[in-house]
Design an enzyme around this catalytic site. Sequence first.
Site, short mmCIF file in Angstrom:
data_model
loop_
_atom_site.label_atom_id
_atom_site.label_comp_id
_atom_site.label_asym_id
_atom_site.label_seq_id
_atom_site.Cartn_x
_atom_site.Cartn_y
_atom_site.Cartn_z
N GLY A 167 10.56 19.55 39.78
CA GLY A 167 9.64 19.95 40.82
C GLY A 167 9.96 21.29 41.46
N ARG A 194 8.73 18.32 28.21
CA ARG A 194 7.86 19.46 28.50
C ARG A 194 7.36 19.37 29.93
NH1 ARG A 194 6.93 22.23 23.97
NH2 ARG A 194 7.22 21.15 21.98
N ILE A 196 4.84 18.94 32.97
CA ILE A 196 3.63 18.17 33.25
C ILE A 196 2.79 18.91 34.29
CG2 ILE A 196 2.71 15.99 34.09
CD1 ILE A 196 5.26 14.65 33.06
N THR A 197 3.40 19.21 35.42
CA THR A 197 2.68 19.94 36.48
C THR A 197 3.36 21.26 36.82
OG1 THR A 197 3.94 18.75 38.17
CG2 THR A 197 1.82 17.81 37.51
N SER A 198 4.54 21.52 36.28
CA SER A 198 5.27 22.75 36.61
C SER A 198 4.96 23.84 35.58
CB SER A 198 6.78 22.46 36.62
OG SER A 198 7.24 22.16 35.32
N ASP A 255 3.47 6.80 39.42
CA ASP A 255 4.86 7.10 39.06
C ASP A 255 5.80 6.26 39.90
OD1 ASP A 255 7.09 8.26 37.94
OD2 ASP A 255 7.00 10.07 39.17
N LYS A 287 9.85 17.28 45.36
CA LYS A 287 9.41 15.89 45.29
C LYS A 287 9.99 15.04 46.42
CE LYS A 287 8.70 15.82 40.27
NZ LYS A 287 9.11 15.19 38.98
#
Length: 504
Positions: A167, A194, A196-198, A255, A287
């Site tokens: 994060g 890999r 995901i959101t970064s 999650d 996070k």
Amino acid sequence: MKFKLIKFTIKGVPSNYIILHPSTAENQDLDPGSLLVTEDNTIGFRLITSASVDQGFAGLPPDRFNGESLIEGQDITLISAGVESLTKIIRRKMDKKTLSDREIDDFMSAIAHGLVTKSHMTAFGTAVEINGMHGDEITSVAQSIIKNSRKFSHSGKKVVDKHSIGGIAGNRITPLMIPIISACGLVIPKISTRAITSPAGTVDALETVMPVDLTFEEASEVLDKTNACMVNGATVELGSVADKFLEAVSPLKIDPKEMMIASILAKKKAAGSDFVLIDLPTGKGSKLASREDARSLAYDFSRIGNSLGQHIEAVISPGDKPVGSMIGPSLEMKEVMTILECSGGALSLKRKATSLAGLILEGVQQANRGEGQQMATEIIDSGKALSKFREIVAAQGGDASVTSNSIPHAPYSHVIEAEKSDIVYALDSYSIGVMARAAGAPHDSHAGVIIHVDRGDNLKPGDPIIEIRSHSEGKLSEAIEMMRTAPPIILEQSVLEHITGISN
């Protein structure tokens, strides 16, 4: 129902399907999408019908004949798999019941064998997200993941690992820590993911200098040669049960903390790790919003790890600004190489990597307490870390002569400069990541941003603040616009907000 297995491919269909003739399905009162299992209840399939498959035959995709004791031409008996027991388990968790070891193992093993639909996994994940799990349940989940996973073997060597919950933009400490630790003779199998959101995951960054999509056997060979590997968890398939679950629930942003803990520790156990250091970045934009949240999670990791026979330590690290100065796959790897070459790079990135590597060395008695970071720093400064990194690159099929200058860069760039004398008040890690993604990262591996300032810096007109790079002029413009709409670099303000009152 007995059938002869044949290879049969249908494009765009998941690999867990089995194809029968429509008349066969109708005669057995089976609808497309039904779950079928082998007679011994160890392998599951999703039914698809096609008249292209003759009656008496069952078609499977070619990759199902690898590693599952399935042979083309063999006779196989299939039975319908009921889902009532799985539904009951989900309902019990919805009703806030504590699940037994058997119930948890039945559910996780059913996922492993392809017997659980995505809707069932999503329902289970939602129930856990809302109602939580007790420690014994989390341990049972981890044990079931381990039971259904392949495992590395290290012949009595000391095995360590690290994990960051992520994060934070630019937190590319893994490619620095792994060569430091393996250069000391410790084994560290780093299985990464890999983004995901970064704007860049560890795998995305490493892929710019070496192959990372290794098989289990290839990763094992690299470990034997170098004491380390840095590979994609999706291809090595350690703890793949957890990956199947996360793939099913992630579209809904589900999650559960409990499943995350079980998944992380189970994968570390399957990799053979005895000692694991967990990095918990904390602060605005991360996070974990507070140290209290991070401390609670650290204790959870420690308790579950102990129940699995692992020694777990955790660090709470600053997460309110980027760790490095370069954000995006190739840019982050370039900064890593620059540090390994002792030719520059963000001091904050080097300090964090050597600090955490030092704690691992101290934790397994490779360094005296308080001396680990100095030892880790000396391994970089002596060139040993760079040599070990290149050894790993070569073992994984990459070019061992890689340098920071050999990593390609995007063709379009724009430097945003200070318009007037000012002071840098803050760096917003989240907004910096969004800007890098707007520029095209991580799909454009050369896109991203370079940060030229830090908190407290005094700026003069024309001083560079942030540089954006991209393969697309359109995406470059989109990222530039963010400096106005959602600035990632916040300049000092005398007034944060002006409230004029409420008029009747």
